[in-house]
Design an enzyme around this catalytic site. Structure first.
Site, PDB file in Angstrom:
ATOM      1  N   ARG A  60      33.338 117.030 -36.577  1.00 22.71           N
ATOM      2  CA  ARG A  60      32.036 116.368 -36.447  1.00 22.71           C
ATOM      3  C   ARG A  60      30.942 117.393 -36.164  1.00 22.71           C
ATOM      4  O   ARG A  60      29.855 117.323 -36.730  1.00 22.71           O
ATOM      5  CB  ARG A  60      32.090 115.309 -35.346  1.00 22.71           C
ATOM      6  CG  ARG A  60      30.786 114.605 -35.075  1.00 22.71           C
ATOM      7  CD  ARG A  60      30.339 113.721 -36.219  1.00 22.71           C
ATOM      8  NE  ARG A  60      30.996 112.452 -36.146  1.00 22.71           N
ATOM      9  CZ  ARG A  60      30.774 111.445 -36.970  1.00 22.71           C
ATOM     10  NH1 ARG A  60      29.890 111.549 -37.934  1.00 22.71           N
ATOM     11  NH2 ARG A  60      31.428 110.332 -36.867  1.00 22.71           N
ATOM     12  N   LEU A  74      28.378 108.768 -42.264  1.00 22.15           N
ATOM     13  CA  LEU A  74      29.614 108.298 -41.646  1.00 22.15           C
ATOM     14  C   LEU A  74      29.342 107.388 -40.451  1.00 22.15           C
ATOM     15  O   LEU A  74      28.269 107.419 -39.855  1.00 22.15           O
ATOM     16  CB  LEU A  74      30.444 109.497 -41.180  1.00 22.15           C
ATOM     17  CG  LEU A  74      30.929 110.445 -42.277  1.00 22.15           C
ATOM     18  CD1 LEU A  74      31.611 111.652 -41.648  1.00 22.15           C
ATOM     19  CD2 LEU A  74      31.853 109.739 -43.245  1.00 22.15           C
ATOM     20  N   HIS A  75      30.343 106.593 -40.091  1.00 22.49           N
ATOM     21  CA  HIS A  75      30.281 105.753 -38.893  1.00 22.49           C
ATOM     22  C   HIS A  75      30.192 106.670 -37.676  1.00 22.49           C
ATOM     23  O   HIS A  75      30.711 107.784 -37.692  1.00 22.49           O
ATOM     24  CB  HIS A  75      31.542 104.889 -38.827  1.00 22.49           C
ATOM     25  CG  HIS A  75      31.480 103.780 -37.842  1.00 22.49           C
ATOM     26  ND1 HIS A  75      31.705 103.972 -36.506  1.00 22.49           N
ATOM     27  CD2 HIS A  75      31.199 102.470 -38.004  1.00 22.49           C
ATOM     28  CE1 HIS A  75      31.586 102.810 -35.868  1.00 22.49           C
ATOM     29  NE2 HIS A  75      31.277 101.882 -36.775  1.00 22.49           N
ATOM     30  N   TYR A  76      29.558 106.208 -36.624  1.00 18.95           N
ATOM     31  CA  TYR A  76      29.407 107.054 -35.435  1.00 18.95           C
ATOM     32  C   TYR A  76      30.726 107.230 -34.678  1.00 18.95           C
ATOM     33  O   TYR A  76      30.911 108.191 -33.937  1.00 18.95           O
ATOM     34  CB  TYR A  76      28.334 106.508 -34.489  1.00 18.95           C
ATOM     35  CG  TYR A  76      28.693 105.218 -33.798  1.00 18.95           C
ATOM     36  CD1 TYR A  76      29.296 105.231 -32.546  1.00 18.95           C
ATOM     37  CD2 TYR A  76      28.447 103.993 -34.392  1.00 18.95           C
ATOM     38  CE1 TYR A  76      29.645 104.061 -31.908  1.00 18.95           C
ATOM     39  CE2 TYR A  76      28.787 102.815 -33.767  1.00 18.95           C
ATOM     40  CZ  TYR A  76      29.382 102.848 -32.524  1.00 18.95           C
ATOM     41  OH  TYR A  76      29.712 101.679 -31.902  1.00 18.95           O
ATOM     42  N   ARG A  77      31.674 106.330 -34.871  1.00 16.39           N
ATOM     43  CA  ARG A  77      32.953 106.440 -34.196  1.00 16.39           C
ATOM     44  C   ARG A  77      33.876 107.360 -34.978  1.00 16.39           C
ATOM     45  O   ARG A  77      33.774 107.469 -36.204  1.00 16.39           O
ATOM     46  CB  ARG A  77      33.616 105.082 -34.072  1.00 16.39           C
ATOM     47  CG  ARG A  77      32.920 104.202 -33.072  1.00 16.39           C
ATOM     48  CD  ARG A  77      33.733 102.982 -32.791  1.00 16.39           C
ATOM     49  NE  ARG A  77      33.044 102.180 -31.770  1.00 16.39           N
ATOM     50  CZ  ARG A  77      33.222 100.904 -31.618  1.00 16.39           C
ATOM     51  NH1 ARG A  77      34.049 100.253 -32.408  1.00 16.39           N
ATOM     52  NH2 ARG A  77      32.577 100.264 -30.681  1.00 16.39           N
TER      53      ARG A  77
END
Length: 82
Positions: A60, A74-77
């Site tokens: 990340r 992208l998704h934050y998770r």
């Protein structure tokens, strides 16, 4: 596929059937567009694709710094499977 960073570009070494390798040199913008197109081809809605893998927190950080367009899509998770 093995990806290495050398200088300001990214070199991808892709194993080819028969034992050879295809070598492609890209700059970060070209690599980002290829990866973005791949992700959006499979997950057409922003914020839905999670980042998953081993050592994903470092991945990340890499995306934030070098591929911000991909990171923002992208998704934050994240899913750390290590």
């Amino acid at each position: 596929m093995e990806v290495t960073k050398e200088g300001r570009g990214i070199i991808m070494r892709v194993p080819v059937e028969g034992g050879g390798r295809l070598v492609v040199e890209l700059n970060a913008d070209e690599a980002q567009e290829l990866l973005f197109d791949y992700i959006t081809g499979h997950v057409p809605e922003a914020g839905k694709a999670p980042l998953g893998g081993s050592s994903v927190h470092v991945d990340r950080l890499f995306l934030e710094r070098y591929l911000p367009k991909v990171n923002a899509y992208l998704h934050y998770r994240i899913v750390d499977v290590s």
